[in-house]
Design an enzyme around this catalytic site. Structure first.
Site, short mmCIF file in Angstrom:
data_model
loop_
_atom_site.label_atom_id
_atom_site.label_comp_id
_atom_site.label_asym_id
_atom_site.label_seq_id
_atom_site.Cartn_x
_atom_site.Cartn_y
_atom_site.Cartn_z
N HIS A 114 60.90 3.98 84.40
CA HIS A 114 61.07 3.96 82.94
C HIS A 114 59.74 4.42 82.33
CE1 HIS A 114 61.89 2.82 78.93
NE2 HIS A 114 61.19 1.71 78.94
N ASN A 162 58.93 6.73 74.96
CA ASN A 162 59.87 5.75 75.49
C ASN A 162 61.23 5.95 74.83
OD1 ASN A 162 61.34 3.50 76.17
ND2 ASN A 162 59.69 2.03 75.77
N CYS A 177 65.88 -1.14 77.60
CA CYS A 177 65.20 -0.13 78.43
C CYS A 177 65.60 -0.20 79.90
CB CYS A 177 63.69 -0.24 78.29
SG CYS A 177 63.15 0.01 76.60
O1 UT7 Z 1 60.28 -0.18 77.03
C1 UT7 Z 1 60.22 -1.54 76.76
C2 UT7 Z 1 59.01 -2.09 77.28
N1 UT7 Z 1 57.91 -1.89 76.37
C3 UT7 Z 1 56.74 -1.75 76.92
O2 UT7 Z 1 56.64 -1.66 78.12
C4 UT7 Z 1 55.51 -1.82 76.05
C5 UT7 Z 1 54.46 -2.66 76.74
N2 UT7 Z 1 53.23 -2.75 76.01
C6 UT7 Z 1 52.38 -1.71 75.87
O3 UT7 Z 1 52.68 -0.63 76.32
C7 UT7 Z 1 51.06 -1.95 75.21
O4 UT7 Z 1 50.85 -3.33 75.05
C8 UT7 Z 1 50.92 -1.23 73.85
C9 UT7 Z 1 50.81 0.27 74.06
C10 UT7 Z 1 52.11 -1.54 72.96
C11 UT7 Z 1 49.65 -1.69 73.13
O5 UT7 Z 1 48.53 -1.44 73.96
P1 UT7 Z 1 47.44 -2.56 74.21
O6 UT7 Z 1 46.40 -1.98 75.04
O7 UT7 Z 1 48.17 -3.77 74.74
O8 UT7 Z 1 46.88 -2.81 72.76
P2 UT7 Z 1 46.90 -4.14 71.90
O9 UT7 Z 1 48.27 -4.48 71.45
O10 UT7 Z 1 46.14 -5.19 72.64
O11 UT7 Z 1 46.05 -3.68 70.64
C12 UT7 Z 1 44.69 -3.32 70.75
C13 UT7 Z 1 44.19 -2.86 69.39
C14 UT7 Z 1 44.56 -3.82 68.28
O12 UT7 Z 1 43.47 -3.88 67.39
P3 UT7 Z 1 42.47 -5.12 67.42
O13 UT7 Z 1 43.30 -6.32 67.16
O14 UT7 Z 1 41.87 -5.12 68.79
O15 UT7 Z 1 41.49 -4.79 66.32
C15 UT7 Z 1 45.74 -3.15 67.60
O16 UT7 Z 1 45.85 -3.48 66.24
O17 UT7 Z 1 44.82 -1.61 69.06
C16 UT7 Z 1 45.39 -1.70 67.75
N3 UT7 Z 1 46.55 -0.81 67.68
C17 UT7 Z 1 46.47 0.48 67.34
N4 UT7 Z 1 45.43 1.25 67.00
C18 UT7 Z 1 45.69 2.54 66.73
C19 UT7 Z 1 47.84 -1.12 67.95
N5 UT7 Z 1 48.61 -0.02 67.78
C20 UT7 Z 1 47.77 0.97 67.40
C21 UT7 Z 1 47.98 2.33 67.09
N6 UT7 Z 1 46.91 3.08 66.76
N7 UT7 Z 1 49.20 2.91 67.13
#
Ligand code: UT7
Length: 323
Positions: free
Chosen positions: A248, A278, A112
């Site tokens: 980005h 992304n 990225c």
């Molecule tokens: O371009 C390369 C760089 N990449 C990035 O910059 C990505 C960086 N990371 C992020 O943007 C975020 O961490 C994400 C968008 C990937 C995830 O967001 P988050 O607020 O960090 O969520 P999380 O991973 O802490 O997950 C929270 C909850 C989890 O459930 P529990 O364990 O709290 O019950 C996940 O299982 O959200 C759940 N979850 C979803 N729920 C519905 C994860 N993905 C999804 C989904 N739909 N697609």
């Protein structure tokens, strides 16, 4: 006489097919509300089965070259994580499509942050007098390395290509570029297989992106904040000297944190994350082209471009816009 590279044309291309959050709701356990709130993404473009990275790159290049009023360049650098072939490089395939011959053409792999790496390399070639013109791209068919049943990753990514044409000039142009990497984070965001390691998985089409989202988020916010300071100090500038952020487009919350660090209101931040998702290396030049064609930038405006991705890699460029 000082020598700089200036952006004299931009172009981009997005595949026709749009996958909305609503469509993903029907396929995996997710909701439009979750995706929108946590990422800012509403839809992403996905390449057709017979559409390849070089096709996207060619379309973006033709638009950038037309905007620049050129049909030949000295150098071609393509940032891509999803090349059409193991070799030759996508840049060589693109060079042939564009009927350009003889000059250097190569790919850069920094996921990225790839466009920032490619832009920095081309800028150095031009500043050194090795090239007078360059075509620099980020082009991806990232959808091919996504597990479309994994809700942790598949809601985030899309396909596309963005291009800029650079030309040597005595006035800036690109003021500075800043590149970084820390390979200790390799396993936080990766496709764990490749040509040398488990080729069978690649051939079977099961080599997919794996990501520790929270860790990536945390380090991205920290490193992009440090990058803001680095770019300002390198140029003896204050936060108030920056007119636009061209980030980005991974997550609206990461973008907002960087804008806050810059003290920039969100109307000065180029946002395409909702429509594009992304697109990895393509996202920054795609956003730049959207804003440039909309007429957002004025002569002399200072733009901070920045990206963060797998590796980890991160980088930025401070650019003075010229009309
Ligand atoms: O371009 C390369 C760089 N990449 C990035 O910059 C990505 C960086 N990371 C992020 O943007 C975020 O961490 C994400 C968008 C990937 C995830 O967001 P988050 O607020 O960090 O969520 P999380 O991973 O802490 O997950 C929270 C909850 C989890 O459930 P529990 O364990 O709290 O019950 C996940 O299982 O959200 C759940 N979850 C979803 N729920 C519905 C994860 N993905 C999804 C989904 N739909 N697609």
């Amino acid at each position: 006489m000082p020598r700089y590279s200036r952006i004299i044309g931009t172009g981009s291309y997005l595949p026709q097919r749009i996958v909305t959050n609503a469509e993903l709701e029907t396929r995996i356990d997710t909701t439009d509300a979750w995706i929108t709130e946590r990422t800012g993404i509403r839809q992403r473009h996905v390449a057709a089965d017979d559409e390849f990275t070089v096709d996207l790159a060619e379309a973006a290049s033709r638009r950038a070259l037309e905007a620049a009023g050129l049909d030949k360049v000295d150098l071609i650098v393509v940032a891509t994580t999803t090349p059409d072939r193991v070799f030759p490089s996508t840049a060589c395939l693109l060079q042939s499509r564009l009927d350009i011959h003889g000059g250097p053409a190569f790919d850069v792999q920094a996921v990225c942050a790839g466009f920032m790496y490619a832009l920095s390399i081309a800028d150095h070639y031009i500043k050194a007098g090795t090239a007078n013109t360059a075509l620099v791209l980020g082009a991806e068919t990232f959808s091919r390395i996504i597990d479309w049943t994994d809700r942790n990753t598949c809601v985030l990514f899309g396909d596309g290509a963005g291009a800029v044409v650079l030309k040597a000039d005595n006035t800036p142009g690109i003021l500075s570029t800043h590149l970084h990497a820390d390979g200790d984070y390799a396993n936080c965001l990766h496709v764990p297989h490749g040509v040398s390691n488990n080729l069978a998985s690649v051939l079977a089409g099961t080599a997919f992106v794996e990501m520790s989202g929270r860790e990536v988020f945390k380090v991205a916010v920290q490193k992009l904040g440090e990058l803001v300071d680095e770019a300002l100090v390198a140029n003896g500038l204050e936060r108030s000297d920056i007119d636009f952020l061209v980030p980005h487009q991974a997550n609206i919350r990461i973008i907002t944190a960087t804008a806050r660090k810059l003290g920039l209101p969100m109307e000065r931040v180029v946002l395409t994350v909702a429509e594009h998702g992304n697109t990895s290396a393509a996202s920054i030049p795609l956003a730049l082209d959207v804003a440039a064609r909309r007429g957002d930038f004025g002569n002399g405006d200072r733009l901070l471009l920045e990206g963060f991705g797998g590796g980890f890699t991160w980088g930025g460029a401070l650019v003075e816009w010229r009309e």
